[in-house]
Design a protein around this motif. Structure first.
Motif, PDB file in Angstrom:
ATOM      1  N   ASN A 114       0.799  -1.232   0.000  1.00  0.00           N
ATOM      2  CA  ASN A 114       0.000   0.000   0.000  1.00  0.00           C
ATOM      3  C   ASN A 114       0.826   1.274   0.000  1.00  0.00           C
ATOM      4  O   ASN A 114       0.328   2.330  -0.414  1.00  0.00           O
ATOM      5  N   TYR A 115       2.073   1.178   0.462  1.00  0.00           N
ATOM      6  CA  TYR A 115       2.866   2.407   0.529  1.00  0.00           C
ATOM      7  C   TYR A 115       4.259   2.298  -0.092  1.00  0.00           C
ATOM      8  O   TYR A 115       4.600   3.080  -0.982  1.00  0.00           O
ATOM      9  N   LEU A 116       5.091   1.369   0.361  1.00  0.00           N
ATOM     10  CA  LEU A 116       6.473   1.346  -0.119  1.00  0.00           C
ATOM     11  C   LEU A 116       6.544   1.108  -1.628  1.00  0.00           C
ATOM     12  O   LEU A 116       7.370   1.725  -2.315  1.00  0.00           O
ATOM     13  N   ALA A 117       5.694   0.233  -2.148  1.00  0.00           N
ATOM     14  CA  ALA A 117       5.709  -0.027  -3.594  1.00  0.00           C
ATOM     15  C   ALA A 117       5.304   1.208  -4.397  1.00  0.00           C
ATOM     16  O   ALA A 117       6.007   1.582  -5.345  1.00  0.00           O
ATOM     17  N   PRO A 118       4.190   1.872  -4.067  1.00  0.00           N
ATOM     18  CA  PRO A 118       3.881   3.106  -4.807  1.00  0.00           C
ATOM     19  C   PRO A 118       4.914   4.203  -4.613  1.00  0.00           C
ATOM     20  O   PRO A 118       5.177   4.990  -5.533  1.00  0.00           O
ATOM     21  N   TYR A 119       5.508   4.268  -3.421  1.00  0.00           N
ATOM     22  CA  TYR A 119       6.591   5.236  -3.206  1.00  0.00           C
ATOM     23  C   TYR A 119       7.717   4.968  -4.199  1.00  0.00           C
ATOM     24  O   TYR A 119       8.176   5.882  -4.905  1.00  0.00           O
ATOM     25  N   LEU A 120       8.167   3.715  -4.261  1.00  0.00           N
ATOM     26  CA  LEU A 120       9.282   3.373  -5.136  1.00  0.00           C
ATOM     27  C   LEU A 120       8.924   3.602  -6.600  1.00  0.00           C
ATOM     28  O   LEU A 120       9.717   4.185  -7.358  1.00  0.00           O
ATOM     29  N   LEU A 121       7.746   3.165  -7.004  1.00  0.00           N
ATOM     30  CA  LEU A 121       7.332   3.334  -8.396  1.00  0.00           C
ATOM     31  C   LEU A 121       7.317   4.812  -8.781  1.00  0.00           C
ATOM     32  O   LEU A 121       7.819   5.199  -9.852  1.00  0.00           O
ATOM     33  N   GLU A 251       2.452  17.317   8.637  1.00  0.00           N
ATOM     34  CA  GLU A 251       3.432  17.866   9.583  1.00  0.00           C
ATOM     35  C   GLU A 251       4.813  17.778   8.939  1.00  0.00           C
ATOM     36  O   GLU A 251       5.302  16.679   8.647  1.00  0.00           O
ATOM     37  N   PRO A 252       5.474  18.906   8.681  1.00  0.00           N
ATOM     38  CA  PRO A 252       6.700  18.897   7.871  1.00  0.00           C
ATOM     39  C   PRO A 252       7.795  17.973   8.388  1.00  0.00           C
ATOM     40  O   PRO A 252       8.435  17.269   7.595  1.00  0.00           O
ATOM     41  N   GLU A 253       8.029  17.956   9.689  1.00  0.00           N
ATOM     42  CA  GLU A 253       9.105  17.122  10.208  1.00  0.00           C
ATOM     43  C   GLU A 253       8.816  15.644   9.980  1.00  0.00           C
ATOM     44  O   GLU A 253       9.689  14.876   9.560  1.00  0.00           O
ATOM     45  N   ALA A 254       7.571  15.232  10.238  1.00  0.00           N
ATOM     46  CA  ALA A 254       7.207  13.831  10.047  1.00  0.00           C
ATOM     47  C   ALA A 254       7.223  13.451   8.569  1.00  0.00           C
ATOM     48  O   ALA A 254       7.670  12.355   8.200  1.00  0.00           O
ATOM     49  N   VAL A 255       6.748  14.355   7.708  1.00  0.00           N
ATOM     50  CA  VAL A 255       6.735  14.088   6.273  1.00  0.00           C
ATOM     51  C   VAL A 255       8.159  13.897   5.757  1.00  0.00           C
ATOM     52  O   VAL A 255       8.447  12.971   4.991  1.00  0.00           O
ATOM     53  N   GLY A 256       9.072  14.759   6.198  1.00  0.00           N
ATOM     54  CA  GLY A 256      10.460  14.637   5.790  1.00  0.00           C
ATOM     55  C   GLY A 256      11.113  13.374   6.318  1.00  0.00           C
ATOM     56  O   GLY A 256      11.891  12.711   5.621  1.00  0.00           O
ATOM     57  N   LYS A 257      10.776  13.019   7.540  1.00  0.00           N
ATOM     58  CA  LYS A 257      11.341  11.805   8.132  1.00  0.00           C
ATOM     59  C   LYS A 257      10.879  10.566   7.371  1.00  0.00           C
ATOM     60  O   LYS A 257      11.673   9.670   7.064  1.00  0.00           O
ATOM     61  N   LEU A 258       9.584  10.517   7.023  1.00  0.00           N
ATOM     62  CA  LEU A 258       9.071   9.368   6.278  1.00  0.00           C
ATOM     63  C   LEU A 258       9.724   9.276   4.907  1.00  0.00           C
ATOM     64  O   LEU A 258      10.029   8.183   4.425  1.00  0.00           O
ATOM     65  N   TRP A 259       9.937  10.401   4.277  1.00  0.00           N
ATOM     66  CA  TRP A 259      10.611  10.440   2.966  1.00  0.00           C
ATOM     67  C   TRP A 259      11.983   9.786   3.053  1.00  0.00           C
ATOM     68  O   TRP A 259      12.334   8.945   2.217  1.00  0.00           O
ATOM     69  N   ARG A 260      12.741  10.126   4.081  1.00  0.00           N
ATOM     70  CA  ARG A 260      14.087   9.572   4.228  1.00  0.00           C
ATOM     71  C   ARG A 260      14.043   8.094   4.598  1.00  0.00           C
ATOM     72  O   ARG A 260      14.834   7.287   4.074  1.00  0.00           O
ATOM     73  N   VAL A 261      13.132   7.721   5.478  1.00  0.00           N
ATOM     74  CA  VAL A 261      12.999   6.312   5.858  1.00  0.00           C
ATOM     75  C   VAL A 261      12.602   5.477   4.647  1.00  0.00           C
ATOM     76  O   VAL A 261      13.118   4.370   4.449  1.00  0.00           O
ATOM     77  N   THR A 266      13.281   1.112   0.720  1.00  0.00           N
ATOM     78  CA  THR A 266      13.089   0.637  -0.656  1.00  0.00           C
ATOM     79  C   THR A 266      14.406   0.477  -1.411  1.00  0.00           C
ATOM     80  O   THR A 266      14.393   0.036  -2.568  1.00  0.00           O
ATOM     81  N   LEU A 267      15.519   0.821  -0.764  1.00  0.00           N
ATOM     82  CA  LEU A 267      16.833   0.790  -1.426  1.00  0.00           C
ATOM     83  C   LEU A 267      16.795   1.618  -2.711  1.00  0.00           C
ATOM     84  O   LEU A 267      17.307   1.225  -3.765  1.00  0.00           O
ATOM     85  N   LEU A 268      16.186   2.788  -2.616  1.00  0.00           N
ATOM     86  CA  LEU A 268      15.940   3.610  -3.798  1.00  0.00           C
ATOM     87  C   LEU A 268      17.202   3.889  -4.598  1.00  0.00           C
ATOM     88  O   LEU A 268      17.225   3.727  -5.820  1.00  0.00           O
ATOM     89  N   ASP A 269      18.253   4.307  -3.939  1.00  0.00           N
ATOM     90  CA  ASP A 269      19.470   4.680  -4.659  1.00  0.00           C
ATOM     91  C   ASP A 269      20.060   3.501  -5.425  1.00  0.00           C
ATOM     92  O   ASP A 269      20.624   3.677  -6.514  1.00  0.00           O
ATOM     93  N   GLN A 270      19.912   2.297  -4.878  1.00  0.00           N
ATOM     94  CA  GLN A 270      20.433   1.117  -5.565  1.00  0.00           C
ATOM     95  C   GLN A 270      19.576   0.717  -6.760  1.00  0.00           C
ATOM     96  O   GLN A 270      20.049   0.042  -7.679  1.00  0.00           O
ATOM     97  N   ARG A 271      18.325   1.114  -6.750  1.00  0.00           N
ATOM     98  CA  ARG A 271      17.409   0.690  -7.807  1.00  0.00           C
ATOM     99  C   ARG A 271      17.305   1.728  -8.935  1.00  0.00           C
ATOM    100  O   ARG A 271      16.717   1.449  -9.971  1.00  0.00           O
ATOM    101  N   ARG A 272      17.845   2.910  -8.732  1.00  0.00           N
ATOM    102  CA  ARG A 272      17.808   3.900  -9.811  1.00  0.00           C
ATOM    103  C   ARG A 272      18.659   3.420 -10.976  1.00  0.00           C
ATOM    104  O   ARG A 272      19.739   2.859 -10.780  1.00  0.00           O
ATOM    105  N   PRO A 273      18.216   3.645 -12.203  1.00  0.00           N
ATOM    106  CA  PRO A 273      19.033   3.256 -13.349  1.00  0.00           C
ATOM    107  C   PRO A 273      20.329   4.060 -13.393  1.00  0.00           C
ATOM    108  O   PRO A 273      20.341   5.253 -13.111  1.00  0.00           O
ATOM    109  N   THR A 274      21.415   3.382 -13.706  1.00  0.00           N
ATOM    110  CA  THR A 274      22.704   4.072 -13.793  1.00  0.00           C
ATOM    111  C   THR A 274      22.758   4.847 -15.096  1.00  0.00           C
ATOM    112  O   THR A 274      22.309   4.372 -16.153  1.00  0.00           O
ATOM    113  N   LYS A 275      23.272   6.048 -15.014  1.00  0.00           N
ATOM    114  CA  LYS A 275      23.373   6.905 -16.204  1.00  0.00           C
ATOM    115  C   LYS A 275      24.751   6.781 -16.810  1.00  0.00           C
ATOM    116  O   LYS A 275      25.763   6.779 -16.114  1.00  0.00           O
ATOM    117  N   ALA A 276      24.762   6.677 -18.121  1.00  0.00           N
ATOM    118  CA  ALA A 276      26.056   6.549 -18.822  1.00  0.00           C
ATOM    119  C   ALA A 276      26.832   7.831 -18.758  1.00  0.00           C
ATOM    120  O   ALA A 276      26.265   8.910 -18.697  1.00  0.00           O
TER     121      ALA A 276
END
Length: 276
Positions: A114-121, A251-261, A266-276
């Motif tokens: 319900n959340y992590l998958a749509p976040y990652l997508l 609530e800005p602090e909580a919203v920012g914290k959830l974004w970072r968590v 989701t291992l977002l940085d590892q799943r981003r496509p590498t740019k040539a």
């Protein structure tokens, strides 16, 4: 609606997602019809064609949201096919099991689907959304988000799992994500969340014993997903009307914290496509 508008609707094989996809495709959008597997996707597309939808308006896509690798593959497939994505409708969701279920990624299933998958997508499709003059994300939330809280120390409910609390947490997180997209992701032009109403779908037991027809909820979602419709950026809608979201959702602090968590989970940085 101009031709060649592209809209991805997750969870489009039944319920509100299916009817939303039908309405949008009938309005001349190209709809990416997301399903958990190929069989469900083929069946949904055939039903849509049988209902009168032009098959050229449908593009089936597959990903099981209980597997984040598949979510990343879905984002790649969409990005490889379309130079831009006008609207992403994060509709796919589950009510949650009576007993705690853990995905292969190690997360409680309701929170992930319900959340992590749509976040990652959404994060992986930022570039394609940024390429559209609309660039809108519609998150299908729930009024039950108001009763939720983020279990910061145990978001996967390893202790004291409760189905209702897990569901409410997931919908609160999705509503907070809407606020984050407007504040922390300038490449996303517009984001809204919506409670489509008490609708007679598989989610109904979370609300009531009776619900309105699926078409009523889909009409609400499809209107917000219409690229030509004006929306209030960052707003939570209760049906057709703007409404007040839970204070925790904005609530800005909580919203920012959830974004970072969420980036970490989701291992977002590892799943981003590498740019040539």
């Amino acid at each position: 609606m101009p031709e060649n508008r592209v809209i991805l609707v997750t969870g489009s094989t039944d319920g509100i997602g299916y009817e939303t996809a039908r309405l949008l495709a009938a309005g001349d959008a190209t709809v990416v019809v997301h399903a958990r597997n190929e069989e469900e996707g083929s069946t949904a597309c055939q039903r849509l064609v049988n209902s009168g939808v032009d098959p050229r308006r449908l593009d089936p896509a597959v990903a099981d949201f209980a597997d984040l690798r598949q979510v990343a593959d879905l984002a790649t497939a969409v990005a490889d096919t379309y130079p831009r994505l006008d609207v992403l409708v994060n509709n796919a969701g589950i009510g949650g099991a009576h007993h705690r279920v853990v995905t292969k990624d190690g997360h409680e299933q309701t929170f992930q689907v319900n959340y992590l998958a749509p976040y990652l997508l959404t994060r992986l499709l930022e570039d394609r959304l940024a390429g559209s003059p609309v660039g809108r994300v519609v998150n299908v939330s729930s009024s039950l988000h108001r009763g939720g809280r983020i279990n910061w120390t145990d978001p996967s409910w390893k202790r004291r799992y409760n189905r209702g609390a897990a569901y409410a947490q997931s919908k609160l997180a999705l509503t907070m994500f809407t606020a984050a997209l407007t504040e922390l992701a300038p490449r996303i032009r517009e984001a809204v969340s919506v409670h489509p109403g008490i609708i007679a779908t598989g989610m109904l037991p979370h609300y009531s014993y009776r619900g309105r027809p699926v078409s009523d909820g889909a009409e609400v979602v499809a209107r917000l997903a219409d690229p030509d419709a004006k929306v209030l950026n960052g707003c939570f809608y209760d049906g057709r009307l703007p409404a007040k979201a839970a204070s925790a959702a904005v609530e800005p602090e909580a919203v920012g914290k959830l974004w970072r968590v969420s980036e970490r989970l989701t291992l977002l940085d590892q799943r981003r496509p590498t740019k040539a």
